[in-house]
Design an enzyme around this catalytic site. Structure first.
Site, PDB file in Angstrom:
ATOM      1  N   ARG A  31      35.062 -22.167 -16.424  1.00  0.00           N
ATOM      2  CA  ARG A  31      33.638 -21.852 -16.239  1.00  0.00           C
ATOM      3  C   ARG A  31      32.776 -23.112 -16.320  1.00  0.00           C
ATOM      4  O   ARG A  31      31.700 -23.181 -15.739  1.00  0.00           O
ATOM      5  CB  ARG A  31      33.183 -20.821 -17.286  1.00  0.00           C
ATOM      6  CG  ARG A  31      31.683 -20.597 -17.297  1.00  0.00           C
ATOM      7  CD  ARG A  31      31.256 -19.243 -17.832  1.00  0.00           C
ATOM      8  NE  ARG A  31      31.952 -18.782 -19.010  1.00  0.00           N
ATOM      9  CZ  ARG A  31      31.798 -19.299 -20.236  1.00  0.00           C
ATOM     10  NH1 ARG A  31      30.979 -20.300 -20.444  1.00  0.00           N
ATOM     11  NH2 ARG A  31      32.485 -18.806 -21.235  1.00  0.00           N
ATOM     12  N   ASP A  81      11.206 -24.904  -4.455  1.00  0.00           N
ATOM     13  CA  ASP A  81      12.275 -24.345  -3.623  1.00  0.00           C
ATOM     14  C   ASP A  81      12.280 -25.165  -2.327  1.00  0.00           C
ATOM     15  O   ASP A  81      11.389 -25.033  -1.495  1.00  0.00           O
ATOM     16  CB  ASP A  81      12.010 -22.854  -3.367  1.00  0.00           C
ATOM     17  CG  ASP A  81      13.146 -22.196  -2.567  1.00  0.00           C
ATOM     18  OD1 ASP A  81      13.870 -22.916  -1.848  1.00  0.00           O
ATOM     19  OD2 ASP A  81      13.295 -20.961  -2.660  1.00  0.00           O
ATOM     20  N   LYS A 121      22.026 -21.827   2.953  1.00  0.00           N
ATOM     21  CA  LYS A 121      21.426 -22.126   4.245  1.00  0.00           C
ATOM     22  C   LYS A 121      22.039 -23.408   4.821  1.00  0.00           C
ATOM     23  O   LYS A 121      23.147 -23.385   5.305  1.00  0.00           O
ATOM     24  CB  LYS A 121      19.908 -22.208   4.107  1.00  0.00           C
ATOM     25  CG  LYS A 121      19.287 -21.008   3.351  1.00  0.00           C
ATOM     26  CD  LYS A 121      19.274 -19.750   4.188  1.00  0.00           C
ATOM     27  CE  LYS A 121      18.922 -18.484   3.408  1.00  0.00           C
ATOM     28  NZ  LYS A 121      17.678 -18.464   2.676  1.00  0.00           N
ATOM     29  N   TYR A 162       9.263 -16.909  -1.149  1.00  0.00           N
ATOM     30  CA  TYR A 162      10.394 -16.076  -0.703  1.00  0.00           C
ATOM     31  C   TYR A 162      10.314 -14.711  -1.400  1.00  0.00           C
ATOM     32  O   TYR A 162      10.227 -14.639  -2.634  1.00  0.00           O
ATOM     33  CB  TYR A 162      11.680 -16.832  -1.053  1.00  0.00           C
ATOM     34  CG  TYR A 162      12.969 -16.134  -0.752  1.00  0.00           C
ATOM     35  CD1 TYR A 162      13.348 -15.852   0.552  1.00  0.00           C
ATOM     36  CD2 TYR A 162      13.845 -15.776  -1.775  1.00  0.00           C
ATOM     37  CE1 TYR A 162      14.548 -15.218   0.825  1.00  0.00           C
ATOM     38  CE2 TYR A 162      15.059 -15.149  -1.517  1.00  0.00           C
ATOM     39  CZ  TYR A 162      15.396 -14.868  -0.205  1.00  0.00           C
ATOM     40  OH  TYR A 162      16.592 -14.245   0.064  1.00  0.00           O
TER      41      TYR A 162
HETATM   42  C1  PLP Z   1      17.447 -17.526   1.539  1.00  0.00           C
HETATM   43  C2  PLP Z   1      16.503 -18.115   0.567  1.00  0.00           C
HETATM   44  C3  PLP Z   1      16.709 -17.967  -0.807  1.00  0.00           C
HETATM   45  C4  PLP Z   1      17.815 -17.118  -1.364  1.00  0.00           C
HETATM   46  O1  PLP Z   1      19.087 -17.541  -1.022  1.00  0.00           O
HETATM   47  P1  PLP Z   1      20.337 -16.537  -1.173  1.00  0.00           P
HETATM   48  O2  PLP Z   1      21.509 -17.434  -1.179  1.00  0.00           O
HETATM   49  O3  PLP Z   1      20.276 -15.610  -0.013  1.00  0.00           O
HETATM   50  O4  PLP Z   1      20.162 -15.814  -2.475  1.00  0.00           O
HETATM   51  C5  PLP Z   1      15.818 -18.582  -1.661  1.00  0.00           C
HETATM   52  N1  PLP Z   1      14.783 -19.297  -1.204  1.00  0.00           N
HETATM   53  C6  PLP Z   1      14.554 -19.451   0.111  1.00  0.00           C
HETATM   54  C7  PLP Z   1      13.396 -20.267   0.559  1.00  0.00           C
HETATM   55  C8  PLP Z   1      15.406 -18.863   1.034  1.00  0.00           C
HETATM   56  O5  PLP Z   1      15.157 -18.998   2.340  1.00  0.00           O
END
Ligand code: PLP
Length: 391
Positions: A57, A182, A207, A110
């Site tokens: 972990r 973010d 992403k 988001y």
């Molecule tokens: C997609 C996204 C997230 C969340 O990502 P996941 O891996 O789907 O949980 C968070 N912030 C932004 C800006 C996003 O586009």
């Protein structure tokens, strides 16, 4: 050995950082060790805490390599991995705020991050105020004695507002509050939150880092004012990402610069093409001079990625369905950052409280993938023709 960001090209950094073939019989990539238990040679070693790997972990060769790369790229004190981008956002928030604290969050955040603030965050006694993402230094007026953190996300989800993060960070610092960014859209290749004054940089690695739509993962990198807190909270929660997904993220990271360059080039070409159409009332892409915060984007970002939005002329919703349903190369799907193009339609009104969205047309968000942009344009041209037939 961490490769310093300042004195090497980013492509060089991406190709080599976190890579230690000498530790793996010469193999270029770290092997995938699946494991919980790690054996110690004797009691003394076990009790000393000095052994490099102690429990699955906590650390393994894959997470170590990815964290080394992220820490270099973000110019951070350290980074941790979480099972999704959303859990990266919530881990960052809960690392620095708790019961009785006040949190500032942009209205364009988001959606699931906002949902967290409204549900679990509220239940835990965290009070959230939403602010106009374009507020800049005006955020000063929203601070309360118990404001512990400011969440930022630039550009905003769906509506693509660019935030003045240096101005917000300067105000937050005066109030001894932590700034979280973010940075999923830009990645540290196009914008470095910690250099711009933020304390915690979060990404949905799902992403562009993973980049192939085949894994979910989140990253949280922190500077000196927040690293101890992030590291401790991540450990307390027992967060862990399996070595297979970490390996996919590490593989994606190696090609991030070349993929982003192609996403950028095609997205700008398509955004400019859309801007010339009667059926389109507005294209929202920060690299276009028509974007309201274009100059801010130019000042702070070194490029753009593949995600942007546009607003259609007012039309019955049937026209939107006709346009999107039969696109050949644009899939209808959530998430983005992979090699494939995607389209979604959203109504920002549903998740706004501090600002209003008064466009009378429909908002469509596109992710421009790695396909030939001429094919994507031809696909969209047919979609616009179907829209025209309805409108
Ligand atoms: C997609 C996204 C997230 C969340 O990502 P996941 O891996 O789907 O949980 C968070 N912030 C932004 C800006 C996003 O586009």
């Amino acid at each position: 050995m961490a490769i310093e960001c300042e004195n090497r090209g980013v492509g060089t950094l991406l190709a080599h950082v976190g890579s230690h073939p000498e530790e793996h019989h010469g193999f270029v990539n770290p092997p995938i060790y699946r494991g919980s238990t790690v054996i110690f040679p004797n009691v003394d070693t076990m009790q000393s805490g000095d052994q490099r790997y102690q429990y699955g972990r906590l650390n393994n060769p894959s997470t170590e390599a990815l964290n080394e790369a992220l820490t270099s790229l973000e110019m951070a004190c350290g980074s941790v991995l979480t099972p999704s981008g959303l859990s990266a956002c919530t881990t960052a928030i809960l690392s620095v705020v708790g019961a009785g604290d006040h949190l500032l969050v942009p209205d364009s955040v988001y959606g699931p991050t906002r949902h967290f603030c409204e549900t679990a965050g509220r239940r835990m006694g965290i009070e959230t105020t939403y602010y106009d993402p374009t507020i800049g230094a005006g955020i000063q007026a929203l601070f309360k004695p118990n404001t512990r953190a400011v969440f930022t996300e630039s550009p905003g989800s769906h509506t693509i507002e660019i935030q003045d993060i240096p101005a917000i960070a300067a105000v937050a610092r005066k109030h001894d509050a932590i700034v979280i960014t973010d940075n999923t859209w830009a990645t540290p290749l196009l914008f470095k939150p910690l250099v711009a004054g933020a304390d915690i940089s979060v990404m949905a690695g799902t992403k562009y880092v993973v980049g192939h739509s085949d894994a979910l993962l989140g990253t949280v990198a922190a500077g000196p004012r927040a690293w101890d807190k992030v590291k401790a909270f991540h450990f307390q929660l027992g967060m862990h990402v399996g070595p297979d997904d970490v390996t996919l993220a590490l593989r994606g990271l190696r090609t991030l610069e070349v993929r982003l360059a192609r996403h950028q080039e095609s997205a700008i070409e398509i955004a400019q093409w859309l801007e010339g159409h009667d059926e389109v009332s507005r294209v929202i892409h920060p690299a276009l001079s028509s974007h309201p915060q274009h100059s801010l984007w130019k000042r702070d970002f070194s490029g753009s990625s593949g995600l942007f939005s546009f607003v259609t002329k007012p039309a019955p919703f049937e026209a939107i369905k006709a346009m999107l349903d039969d696109l050949e190369f644009f899939g209808l799907g959530y998430s983005w950052g992979g090699f494939e193009s995607l389209a979604i339609t959203v109504d920002p009104r549903a998740i706004r409280s501090a600002t209003s969205w008064d466009e009378s047309g429909h908002l469509i968000r596109l992710h421009i993938g790695l396909e030939d942009p001429n094919d994507l344009i031809a696909d969209l041209a047919k979609g616009i023709q179907r829209f025209r037939n309805y409108a």
